[in-house]
Design a protein around this motif. Structure first.
Motif, mmCIF file in Angstrom:
data_model
loop_
_atom_site.group_PDB
_atom_site.id
_atom_site.type_symbol
_atom_site.label_atom_id
_atom_site.label_comp_id
_atom_site.label_asym_id
_atom_site.label_seq_id
_atom_site.Cartn_x
_atom_site.Cartn_y
_atom_site.Cartn_z
ATOM 1 N N LEU A 99 110.390 79.730 -34.390
ATOM 2 C CA LEU A 99 110.448 80.914 -32.896
ATOM 3 C C LEU A 99 110.481 82.386 -33.296
ATOM 4 N N SER A 100 110.156 83.288 -32.718
ATOM 5 C CA SER A 100 111.085 84.336 -32.922
ATOM 6 C C SER A 100 111.754 85.011 -32.550
ATOM 7 N N ARG A 154 106.792 82.600 -22.120
ATOM 8 C CA ARG A 154 106.049 83.665 -23.327
ATOM 9 C C ARG A 154 106.145 84.055 -24.234
ATOM 10 N N HIS A 155 104.939 83.830 -25.098
ATOM 11 C CA HIS A 155 104.783 83.792 -26.655
ATOM 12 C C HIS A 155 104.751 84.974 -27.336
ATOM 13 N N ASP A 156 104.781 86.046 -28.438
ATOM 14 C CA ASP A 156 104.815 86.717 -28.651
ATOM 15 C C ASP A 156 103.515 87.314 -28.224
ATOM 16 N N ASP A 157 102.758 86.137 -28.865
ATOM 17 C CA ASP A 157 101.421 86.248 -29.048
ATOM 18 C C ASP A 157 100.502 86.318 -28.041
ATOM 19 N N GLY A 158 101.446 86.513 -26.223
ATOM 20 C CA GLY A 158 101.001 86.754 -25.320
ATOM 21 C C GLY A 158 100.613 84.937 -24.446
ATOM 22 N N THR A 172 101.321 80.954 -22.656
ATOM 23 C CA THR A 172 102.916 80.741 -22.275
ATOM 24 C C THR A 172 102.056 79.285 -22.740
ATOM 25 N N GLU A 217 114.905 84.412 -27.486
ATOM 26 C CA GLU A 217 115.856 84.654 -26.477
ATOM 27 C C GLU A 217 115.425 84.409 -25.202
ATOM 28 N N ARG A 218 114.029 84.083 -25.343
ATOM 29 C CA ARG A 218 113.087 84.718 -23.990
ATOM 30 C C ARG A 218 113.721 83.029 -23.431
ATOM 31 N N GLY A 249 112.863 87.011 -30.446
ATOM 32 C CA GLY A 249 112.873 87.402 -29.108
ATOM 33 C C GLY A 249 112.346 85.900 -28.401
ATOM 34 N N GLU A 250 111.664 84.873 -28.776
ATOM 35 C CA GLU A 250 111.357 84.126 -27.853
ATOM 36 C C GLU A 250 112.436 83.125 -28.073
#
Ligand code: NAD
Length: 420
Positions: free
Chosen positions: A119-120, A49-53, A55, A125-126, A122-123
């Protein structure tokens, strides 16, 4: 599958090198086949799942070349062009590297087709955690131990360790190497590859009777390996005349202040605009006169078009596969150039990864001085073995290094026999 793998030019290059070595060693067909092809090619999809919602599904590969001499060891890279064939080639080279260094590992390599620059945190890391979950059936301290490579770093390893340990229900420090030192990483791991490159360049210079203090060097690639190689050589008195990264190449006859270049990259993200040296065409950088040329970026940069024009005395292959087979042919005729082949030259990283893994299994800590001393001892031994073998059989250093490694692996396969 054979044809699929051979379609990739990097795998074809690794396979050609292997065939040449197998011919020299007169390996029988059974051992040749068992040594050449990877044991496991694993591909997983990694939905994230990306930060903008939205996938997105990424593809992750892990190739375990063989597990005959121990768990597989090798890096994990995040790069948009990751390809299974290339990963398999890199796993094969890791295999020879571990055998040449007499480490109790087989070779492995992994890659995910994402672009970490886009990628951020958070991205990233996921992606890392989901990839690790997908890999859990195939990895373990005694099966497959990953490490950082292009686009990944010690933070990536920390997330992998955490994901695996959470699943296991206890801390499993030996699941990855190249971790942060306060998370049971090893002192000296970050600088190990570059330090090893500089150490071996120094050994080659001394064979050519060129004092390290009066030598000059050119370094292509100013990331982890390139900066530590340049810094270590400069600390020993070598003049660093040229450096480059993906943003540009720079030259200074009087010597580049490496610490200032590192600081510039830290501040601005690249060498572009570095004020202490003059810009130079990146392709021309490689053919400038110098004692040591260190390609420390990507593969295939020494090719048929520039091999005859190199003006270095030592080619220290810090990157994996920097020299194409065509260029290798040219270099074989140019015996005034001392080649330190990649499987030897950049082995410092996997050697200290091995030390990290041993410390993890023993729940013990070594000092940086101990690590660097052991690293140099191990590299010195392999350097001397390669030179001795090459001299005895009239081989290039590359063929000699791979021959020692393939012979070692072939012997172990023959001793273990074929099951069932
Ligand atoms: P890194 O990502 O830290 O640095 C790579 C550097 O190369 C960056 O400065 C980048 O800007 C530069 N670069 C990329 N393309 C370039 C180009 N076309 N021209 C000039 N510069 C370019 O990577 P790293 O860890 O330093 O690895 C470098 C090489 O060494 C890779 O081939 C890697 O597989 C190999 N290697 C690394 C290790 C290790 O421990 N890091 C161990 C063994 C081998």
């Amino acid at each position: 599958m054979r044809a699929e793998l051979l379609k990739n030019p990097v795998f074809a290059m690794a396979a050609t090198q292997f065939d040449q070595v197998a011919d020299f060693l007169e390996l029988n067909d059974e051992i040749r086949e068992r040594c050449k092809w990877p044991k496991r090619l694993i591909t997983v999809t990694v939905p994230v799942r990306h930060d903008d919602g939205s996938t997105r599904v990424y593809f992750g590969h892990r190739v375990q070349h063989h597990l005959t001499r121990g768990p597989v060891k090798g890096g994990l890279r995040f790069h948009p062009e990751v390809d299974l064939g290339e990963v398999a080639a890199l796993a094969m080279w890791m295999n020879w590297k571990c055998a040449l260094m007499d480490l109790p590992f087989g070779g492995g390599k992994g890659g995910l087709n994402c672009d970490p620059r886009l990628l951020s945190v958070g991205e990233k890391e996921r992606i890392t955690r989901r990839f690790t979950m997908e890999m859990i059936p195939f990895i373990g301290e005694s099966i497959d131990v990953m490490a950082p490579d292009m686009g990944t770093d010690e933070q990536t390893m920390a997330w992998m360790l955490d994901t695996y340990s959470t699943h296991a229900g206890h801390l499993v420090p030996g699941i990855v190497t190249g971790k942060p030192v306060n998370l049971q990483g090893s002192a000296g791991r970050t600088r190990a590859t570059g330090h090893g490159v500089a150490f071996l360049a120094g050994r080659a210079l001394s064979k050519l009777d060129i004092p390290v203090r009066s030598a000059s060097a050119v370094v292509q690639g100013f990331g982890n390996v390139g900066t530590f190689a340049a810094e270590t050589l400069a600390a020993g008195g070598t003049r660093i005349s040229g450096i480059s990264d993906v943003t540009g190449a720079f030259w200074n006859d009087k010597g580049i202040p490496v610490d200032k270049a590192i600081e510039h990259v830290r501040r601005t993200g690249g060498l572009q605009g570095f004020p202490e040296a003059d810009p130079i065409d990146p392709d021309e950088l490689l053919v400038q006169e110098c004692d040591v040329l260190i390609p420390a970026a990507t593969g295939g940069v020494i090719h048929g078009g520039n091999a005859a024009r190199l003006k270095c005395r030592v080619l220290a292959e810090a990157a994996n596969g920097p020299t194409t087979p065509e260029a290798d042919e040219v270099l074989r005729q140019r015996d005034e150039i001392f080649v330190i082949p990649d499987v030897l030259c950049n082995a410092g990283g996997v050697i200290v990864s091995y030390f990290e893994w041993v410390q993890n299994l023993q729940r013990f800590r070594w000092t940086e001085r101990e690590v660097i001393t052991r690293l140099e001892t191990q590299l010195e031994g392999a350097f001397n073995r390669v030179l001795h073998f090459a001299g005895r059989h009239q081989l290039s250093h590359r063929t000699a290094a791979q021959a020692i490694a393939v012979h070692t692996v072939g012997d172990v396969k023959a001793q273990r026999g074929l099951f069932p």
